[in-house]
Design an enzyme around this catalytic site. Structure first.
Site, short mmCIF file in Angstrom:
data_model
loop_
_atom_site.label_atom_id
_atom_site.label_comp_id
_atom_site.label_asym_id
_atom_site.label_seq_id
_atom_site.Cartn_x
_atom_site.Cartn_y
_atom_site.Cartn_z
N LYS A 70 0.90 -1.29 0.02
CA LYS A 70 0.18 -0.25 0.46
C LYS A 70 1.41 1.45 -0.26
CE LYS A 70 -2.40 0.11 3.62
NZ LYS A 70 -3.83 0.40 4.49
N CYS A 87 -0.28 14.91 -5.48
CA CYS A 87 -0.89 14.19 -7.01
C CYS A 87 -2.30 13.60 -6.51
CB CYS A 87 0.30 13.82 -7.18
SG CYS A 87 -0.53 12.48 -8.90
N CYS A 89 -3.81 12.03 -9.60
CA CYS A 89 -3.75 11.44 -10.41
C CYS A 89 -2.58 9.78 -10.64
CB CYS A 89 -3.23 12.18 -11.82
SG CYS A 89 -2.02 12.56 -11.63
#
Length: 123
Positions: A70, A87, A89
């Site tokens: 993760k 960020c 994206c």
């Protein structure tokens, strides 16, 4: 069943199960074939639907910390300063910070993702 002017077509022999007295006839096939086709199509559609639900084609993260189970980043508010832009994206070369890569991503995919902006409140 014959058509005038055409010779009759010979029917292939139907297998018979002599021990049970069961005999497969043309009428059995007329019923069984459409049922089998509908069952096969239904099975295919169900399996196609179920395989799409567990599909990993839509993974967002293509390259950031792929060896980690993760990806987690943690920052203290005191270290941020007045503003931080993160960020969302997964395309940024400066990940976890935004470098504007979402603009190209949005143009190519029709998506509308943008950065996470955190600002300190004036006291």
């Amino acid at each position: 069943m014959t058509t005038p002017g055409l010779p009759p077509l010979p029917m292939p022999p139907m297998p018979a199960l002599s021990s049970s007295g069961f005999r497969l006839t043309k009428e059995h096939f007329v019923v069984a074939v459409p049922v089998a086709v509908v069952a096969a199509i239904g099975g295919f559609l169900v399996s196609h639907y179920l395989s799409r639900r567990g599909c990993k084609k839509g993974q967002v993260n293509a390259s950031i910390s792929k060896d980690s189970p993760k990806v987690v980043h943690s920052f203290d508010m005191e270290d941020i300063g007045t503003k931080a832009v993160y960020c969302r994206c997964w395309k940024s070369k400066k990940f976890p910070y935004c470098d504007g890569a979402h603009a190209k991503h949005n143009e190519e995919t029709g998506d509308n993702v943008g950065p996470l902006i955190i600002k300190k409140k004036d006291a």
